[in-house]
Design a protein around this motif. Structure first.
Motif, PDB file in Angstrom:
ATOM      1  N   TRP A  19       0.797  -1.228   0.000  1.00 32.99           N
ATOM      2  CA  TRP A  19       0.000   0.000   0.000  1.00 32.99           C
ATOM      3  C   TRP A  19       0.826   1.271   0.000  1.00 32.99           C
ATOM      4  CZ3 TRP A  19      -4.442  -0.699  -1.858  1.00 32.99           C
ATOM      5  CH2 TRP A  19      -5.128  -1.882  -1.620  1.00 32.99           C
ATOM      6  N   ALA A  20       2.074   1.227   0.455  1.00 35.37           N
ATOM      7  CA  ALA A  20       2.875   2.455   0.533  1.00 35.37           C
ATOM      8  C   ALA A  20       3.007   3.150  -0.823  1.00 35.37           C
ATOM      9  CB  ALA A  20       4.239   2.168   1.152  1.00 35.37           C
ATOM     10  N   PRO A  21       3.363   2.452  -1.906  1.00 38.40           N
ATOM     11  CA  PRO A  21       3.433   3.143  -3.199  1.00 38.40           C
ATOM     12  C   PRO A  21       2.080   3.689  -3.651  1.00 38.40           C
ATOM     13  CG  PRO A  21       4.573   1.039  -3.319  1.00 38.40           C
ATOM     14  CD  PRO A  21       3.840   1.078  -2.012  1.00 38.40           C
ATOM     15  N   VAL A  22       1.000   2.983  -3.323  1.00 39.89           N
ATOM     16  CA  VAL A  22      -0.349   3.442  -3.693  1.00 39.89           C
ATOM     17  C   VAL A  22      -0.678   4.719  -2.929  1.00 39.89           C
ATOM     18  CG1 VAL A  22      -2.802   2.841  -3.656  1.00 39.89           C
ATOM     19  CG2 VAL A  22      -1.105   1.102  -4.256  1.00 39.89           C
ATOM     20  N   VAL A  23      -0.351   4.756  -1.656  1.00 37.73           N
ATOM     21  CA  VAL A  23      -0.609   5.945  -0.838  1.00 37.73           C
ATOM     22  C   VAL A  23       0.174   7.133  -1.383  1.00 37.73           C
ATOM     23  CG1 VAL A  23      -0.210   6.985   1.428  1.00 37.73           C
ATOM     24  CG2 VAL A  23      -1.260   4.722   1.257  1.00 37.73           C
ATOM     25  N   LEU A  24       1.458   6.926  -1.721  1.00 41.02           N
ATOM     26  CA  LEU A  24       2.255   8.017  -2.267  1.00 41.02           C
ATOM     27  C   LEU A  24       1.646   8.524  -3.566  1.00 41.02           C
ATOM     28  CD1 LEU A  24       5.935   6.857  -1.654  1.00 41.02           C
ATOM     29  CD2 LEU A  24       4.523   8.368  -0.258  1.00 41.02           C
ATOM     30  N   ARG A  25       1.209   7.614  -4.410  1.00 42.63           N
ATOM     31  CA  ARG A  25       0.590   8.020  -5.686  1.00 42.63           C
ATOM     32  C   ARG A  25      -0.693   8.807  -5.444  1.00 42.63           C
ATOM     33  NH1 ARG A  25      -0.944  10.390  -9.061  1.00 42.63           N
ATOM     34  NH2 ARG A  25      -1.633   9.801 -11.121  1.00 42.63           N
ATOM     35  N   CYS A  26      -1.473   8.417  -4.457  1.00 44.69           N
ATOM     36  CA  CYS A  26      -2.717   9.131  -4.146  1.00 44.69           C
ATOM     37  C   CYS A  26      -2.437  10.554  -3.672  1.00 44.69           C
ATOM     38  CB  CYS A  26      -3.512   8.386  -3.072  1.00 44.69           C
ATOM     39  SG  CYS A  26      -4.259   6.869  -3.680  1.00 44.69           S
ATOM     40  N   LEU A  27      -1.286  10.774  -3.072  1.00 42.82           N
ATOM     41  CA  LEU A  27      -0.931  12.101  -2.584  1.00 42.82           C
ATOM     42  C   LEU A  27      -0.268  12.961  -3.661  1.00 42.82           C
ATOM     43  CD1 LEU A  27       0.401  11.142   0.950  1.00 42.82           C
ATOM     44  CD2 LEU A  27      -1.725  12.379   0.412  1.00 42.82           C
ATOM     45  N   ASP A  28      -0.041  12.389  -4.828  1.00 46.30           N
ATOM     46  CA  ASP A  28       0.618  13.118  -5.906  1.00 46.30           C
ATOM     47  C   ASP A  28      -0.171  14.352  -6.334  1.00 46.30           C
ATOM     48  OD1 ASP A  28       2.503  13.703  -7.858  1.00 46.30           O
ATOM     49  OD2 ASP A  28       1.612  12.372  -9.336  1.00 46.30           O
ATOM     50  N   ASP A  29      -1.492  14.311  -6.243  1.00 41.09           N
ATOM     51  CA  ASP A  29      -2.327  15.441  -6.655  1.00 41.09           C
ATOM     52  C   ASP A  29      -2.504  16.496  -5.565  1.00 41.09           C
ATOM     53  OD1 ASP A  29      -2.708  14.329  -9.171  1.00 41.09           O
ATOM     54  OD2 ASP A  29      -4.451  13.191  -8.519  1.00 41.09           O
ATOM     55  N   GLY A  30      -1.935  16.254  -4.401  1.00 40.27           N
ATOM     56  CA  GLY A  30      -2.030  17.230  -3.327  1.00 40.27           C
ATOM     57  C   GLY A  30      -2.401  16.576  -2.012  1.00 40.27           C
ATOM     58  N   PRO A  31      -2.385  17.351  -0.938  1.00 46.08           N
ATOM     59  CA  PRO A  31      -2.683  16.819   0.402  1.00 46.08           C
ATOM     60  C   PRO A  31      -4.090  16.227   0.479  1.00 46.08           C
ATOM     61  CG  PRO A  31      -1.751  19.019   0.549  1.00 46.08           C
ATOM     62  CD  PRO A  31      -2.050  18.770  -0.903  1.00 46.08           C
ATOM     63  N   ARG A  32      -4.224  15.224   1.328  1.00 44.73           N
ATOM     64  CA  ARG A  32      -5.517  14.569   1.549  1.00 44.73           C
ATOM     65  C   ARG A  32      -5.653  14.183   3.011  1.00 44.73           C
ATOM     66  NH1 ARG A  32      -7.794  11.161  -3.159  1.00 44.73           N
ATOM     67  NH2 ARG A  32      -6.705  11.976  -4.945  1.00 44.73           N
ATOM     68  N   GLY A  33      -6.892  14.103   3.422  1.00 46.49           N
ATOM     69  CA  GLY A  33      -7.186  13.592   4.751  1.00 46.49           C
ATOM     70  C   GLY A  33      -7.198  12.069   4.728  1.00 46.49           C
ATOM     71  N   TYR A  34      -7.209  11.483   5.909  1.00 49.32           N
ATOM     72  CA  TYR A  34      -7.178  10.024   6.035  1.00 49.32           C
ATOM     73  C   TYR A  34      -8.326   9.368   5.268  1.00 49.32           C
ATOM     74  CZ  TYR A  34      -7.183   5.432   8.238  1.00 49.32           C
ATOM     75  OH  TYR A  34      -7.172   4.085   8.454  1.00 49.32           O
ATOM     76  N   SER A  35      -9.548   9.852   5.448  1.00 50.56           N
ATOM     77  CA  SER A  35     -10.690   9.211   4.792  1.00 50.56           C
ATOM     78  C   SER A  35     -10.614   9.352   3.277  1.00 50.56           C
ATOM     79  CB  SER A  35     -12.013   9.763   5.318  1.00 50.56           C
ATOM     80  OG  SER A  35     -12.089  11.154   5.091  1.00 50.56           O
ATOM     81  N   ALA A  36     -10.054  10.452   2.771  1.00 54.75           N
ATOM     82  CA  ALA A  36      -9.899  10.617   1.321  1.00 54.75           C
ATOM     83  C   ALA A  36      -8.868   9.653   0.761  1.00 54.75           C
ATOM     84  CB  ALA A  36      -9.505  12.054   0.997  1.00 54.75           C
ATOM     85  N   LEU A  37      -7.911   9.241   1.576  1.00 55.39           N
ATOM     86  CA  LEU A  37      -6.913   8.269   1.117  1.00 55.39           C
ATOM     87  C   LEU A  37      -7.510   6.872   0.998  1.00 55.39           C
ATOM     88  CD1 LEU A  37      -3.764   9.434   3.052  1.00 55.39           C
ATOM     89  CD2 LEU A  37      -4.079   9.390   0.582  1.00 55.39           C
ATOM     90  N   ARG A  38      -8.579   6.610   1.715  1.00 62.44           N
ATOM     91  CA  ARG A  38      -9.210   5.292   1.637  1.00 62.44           C
ATOM     92  C   ARG A  38     -10.024   5.149   0.359  1.00 62.44           C
ATOM     93  NH1 ARG A  38     -12.298   2.690   5.807  1.00 62.44           N
ATOM     94  NH2 ARG A  38     -11.654   0.919   4.594  1.00 62.44           N
ATOM     95  N   VAL A  39     -10.434   6.256  -0.236  1.00 62.92           N
ATOM     96  CA  VAL A  39     -11.312   6.199  -1.405  1.00 62.92           C
ATOM     97  C   VAL A  39     -10.607   5.653  -2.646  1.00 62.92           C
ATOM     98  CG1 VAL A  39     -12.739   7.566  -2.965  1.00 62.92           C
ATOM     99  CG2 VAL A  39     -12.849   7.970  -0.514  1.00 62.92           C
TER     100      VAL A  39
END
Length: 118
Positions: A19-39
């Motif tokens: 999940w670490a690479p997926v999480v980093l990719r999800c943050l590529d578009d800008g900051p997110r909250g925890y619940s937005a990272l689950r989406v």
């Protein structure tokens, strides 16, 4: 390899942390909250997401900011180091895209897809 200063000890991800690479990719578009990272990943369970975020923060890839206005919320963002870490998974994705048919054939038992043990 067994030297205390071996570069392998600096590897930022354990190979089991998918999940670490997926999480980093999800943050590529800008900051997110925890619940937005689950989406975006959708399939990640909260415990695995929390573990990946803690590890990414510990490795210097992600910053964690607590906001108290108007209600308490936590926001995660990529650091410059984390942004640089996006390239290795992107290279692996490009390679997999280029070899997609070969990989699918191998998984289906096609040419070269036999067991390496015999």
């Amino acid at each position: 390899m067994f030297d205390e200063l071996c570069p392998s000890s600096l590897l930022p991800f354990r190979f089991g942390d998918a999940w670490a690479p997926v999480v980093l990719r999800c943050l590529d578009d800008g900051p997110r909250g925890y619940s937005a990272l689950r989406v975006p990943p959708g399939r990640v369970i909260p415990k695995a997401l929390a573990r990946s975020l803690r590890g990414s923060e510990r490795n210097g890839f992600v910053s964690r900011t607590v906001h108290a206005d108007p209600k308490l919320r936590v926001e995660y963002a990529l650091t410059p180091l984390g942004r640089g870490m996006l390239e290795p998974p992107a290279a692996a994705w490009r390679w997999a895209t280029e070899h997609r048919d070969e990989l699918l054939d191998a998984r289906e038992g096609g040419e070269g897809g036999g067991s390496p043990i015999g």
